[in-house]
Scaffold this active site. Structure first.
Site, PDB file in Angstrom:
ATOM      1  N   ASP A  10      -9.155 141.521  36.115  1.00  0.00           N
ATOM      2  CA  ASP A  10      -7.957 140.726  35.875  1.00  0.00           C
ATOM      3  C   ASP A  10      -6.702 141.491  36.267  1.00  0.00           C
ATOM      4  O   ASP A  10      -6.389 142.549  35.689  1.00  0.00           O
ATOM      5  CB  ASP A  10      -7.880 140.330  34.396  1.00  0.00           C
ATOM      6  CG  ASP A  10      -6.684 139.428  34.112  1.00  0.00           C
ATOM      7  OD1 ASP A  10      -6.446 138.482  34.890  1.00  0.00           O
ATOM      8  OD2 ASP A  10      -5.990 139.686  33.115  1.00  0.00           O
ATOM      9  N   GLU A  42     -14.062 139.653  31.069  1.00  0.00           N
ATOM     10  CA  GLU A  42     -12.821 140.036  31.741  1.00  0.00           C
ATOM     11  C   GLU A  42     -12.436 141.453  31.320  1.00  0.00           C
ATOM     12  O   GLU A  42     -12.531 141.806  30.148  1.00  0.00           O
ATOM     13  CB  GLU A  42     -11.716 139.058  31.340  1.00  0.00           C
ATOM     14  CG  GLU A  42     -10.347 139.370  31.899  1.00  0.00           C
ATOM     15  CD  GLU A  42      -9.309 138.385  31.376  1.00  0.00           C
ATOM     16  OE1 GLU A  42      -9.082 137.358  32.033  1.00  0.00           O
ATOM     17  OE2 GLU A  42      -8.728 138.648  30.299  1.00  0.00           O
ATOM     18  N   ARG A  75      -4.168 101.154  45.155  1.00  0.00           N
ATOM     19  CA  ARG A  75      -3.519 102.345  44.616  1.00  0.00           C
ATOM     20  C   ARG A  75      -4.501 103.254  43.886  1.00  0.00           C
ATOM     21  O   ARG A  75      -4.422 104.478  43.991  1.00  0.00           O
ATOM     22  CB  ARG A  75      -2.367 101.940  43.687  1.00  0.00           C
ATOM     23  CG  ARG A  75      -1.620 103.100  43.030  1.00  0.00           C
ATOM     24  CD  ARG A  75      -1.294 104.237  43.964  1.00  0.00           C
ATOM     25  NE  ARG A  75      -0.576 103.815  45.160  1.00  0.00           N
ATOM     26  CZ  ARG A  75      -0.425 104.569  46.246  1.00  0.00           C
ATOM     27  NH1 ARG A  75      -0.969 105.776  46.288  1.00  0.00           N
ATOM     28  NH2 ARG A  75       0.235 104.103  47.284  1.00  0.00           N
ATOM     29  N   LYS A 101      -8.256 125.092  35.395  1.00  0.00           N
ATOM     30  CA  LYS A 101      -6.882 124.601  35.486  1.00  0.00           C
ATOM     31  C   LYS A 101      -6.867 123.288  36.276  1.00  0.00           C
ATOM     32  O   LYS A 101      -6.397 123.209  37.406  1.00  0.00           O
ATOM     33  CB  LYS A 101      -5.977 125.645  36.128  1.00  0.00           C
ATOM     34  CG  LYS A 101      -5.880 126.933  35.305  1.00  0.00           C
ATOM     35  CD  LYS A 101      -5.082 128.004  36.021  1.00  0.00           C
ATOM     36  CE  LYS A 101      -5.051 129.295  35.205  1.00  0.00           C
ATOM     37  NZ  LYS A 101      -4.346 130.388  35.908  1.00  0.00           N
ATOM     38  N   LYS A 125     -12.839 136.460  27.539  1.00  0.00           N
ATOM     39  CA  LYS A 125     -11.525 136.841  28.051  1.00  0.00           C
ATOM     40  C   LYS A 125     -10.831 137.759  27.051  1.00  0.00           C
ATOM     41  O   LYS A 125     -11.366 138.065  25.978  1.00  0.00           O
ATOM     42  CB  LYS A 125     -10.701 135.598  28.354  1.00  0.00           C
ATOM     43  CG  LYS A 125     -11.392 134.659  29.366  1.00  0.00           C
ATOM     44  CD  LYS A 125     -10.447 133.695  30.010  1.00  0.00           C
ATOM     45  CE  LYS A 125      -9.638 134.374  31.098  1.00  0.00           C
ATOM     46  NZ  LYS A 125      -8.786 133.406  31.840  1.00  0.00           N
TER      47      LYS A 125
END
Length: 283
Positions: free
Chosen positions: A221, A199, A99, A134, A166
């Site tokens: 963005d 950004e 597994r 992410k 950002k």
């Protein structure tokens, strides 16, 4: 900073601990200690295979006496019925690693398969698909390896290997100019040589970045396709250009055709489906 090998070792230690605990009582109660067996990895879905190298590490780390014969390597296109490898060893070891190995390979192969679909969409444009941060906590390195196996490129690995200013950084710093100035002061003070990306949310911010300078890449963005083309023309090769935000499988080609260098896609890792495969006893 731990090396990739060290991170993989820690991941496998955790995987063994959370799955086996104080013993695989199902296997221990019904399989003799000296029983030997053989299992093969059966592919059950078309895609890109990934995780073979790490699967070998699973087997070696758990039981060095296990023997793995590989027929299909990482990055290969596979189809239902393909046998990627055969492992021979103690039956208990085969059952207890099954597994963990499958979880890794299904996840990595799913990411590699998804990435490869995006890569094919961009063929001929000169644009590269990037992953993001992410990722699944603790699995970032293997998920980013899978992106590369699928033909994509890695964005920064974490917060340590690239500066990405950002919107929140810019707002908290008091604006674009302040943020860029503080970047260079910090890098000089720390003796660091890492790239700076910033950004932008609109053309006003883009023009301010172009006037200020001092960055390597600009991230557009949530720009529309039409505005992306205008931005690329305005930048005119002075900076690397990355598109990000709300770009999907259906729209990515349109953005790539506007001349951007990179498109980042969180979906490569945050919502991918594992590739179907099994590890079954064989003769």
């Amino acid at each position: 900073m731990l090396s990739v090998d060290q991170l993989e070792d820690e991941l496998l230690e955790l995987a063994f601990a959370e799955d086996i605990g104080d013993g695989d009582h199902t296997t221990l109660c019904c399989i003799p200690e000296d029983a030997m067996g053989k299992s093969h990895l059966l592919v059950k879905e078309e895609g890109i295979l990934a995780g073979v190298a790490l699967a070998r590490k699973v087997f070696d780390k758990f039981d060095p006496s296990m023997q793995m014969e590989v027929f299909i390597e990482d990055g290969a296109h596979v189809k239902p019925g393909d046998i990627a490898f055969v492992v021979t060893g103690k039956t208990r070891s085969l059952l207890q690693t099954e597994r963990i190995m499958l979880n890794i390979m299904q996840r990595m192969s799913g990411i590699a398969t998804m990435t490869n679909k995006y890569v094919k969409l961009l063929e001929g444009t000169g644009c590269h698909v990037l992953d993001t941060r992410k990722t699944t906590p603790g699995l970032r390195m293997i998920e980013k390896q899978a992106v590369k196996i699928g033909g994509g490129m890695n964005h920064r690995i974490g917060l340590f290997d690239m500066i990405l200013l950002k919107d929140n950084h810019i707002d908290f710093a008091g604006g674009i100019e302040n943020a860029i100035d503080r970047c260079h002061e910090y890098l000089q003070k720390k003796g660091l040589d890492i790239k700076i990306e910033i950004e932008v949310r609109d053309f006003d911010e883009l023009n301010r970045v172009l006037t200020k300078g001092g960055v390597h890449r600009v991230m557009l963005d949530n720009f529309s396709v039409a505005d992306t083309k205008k931005a690329v023309d305005l930048i005119n090769h002075r900076l690397e250009v990355e598109s990000s935000g709300g770009i999907t499988y259906d729209t990515i080609r349109g953005y790539a055709e506007q001349g951007v260098d990179f498109i980042s896609v969180g979906a490569l890792t945050h919502s991918v489906k594992g590739l179907d495969m099994s590890f079954k006893a064989c003769d």
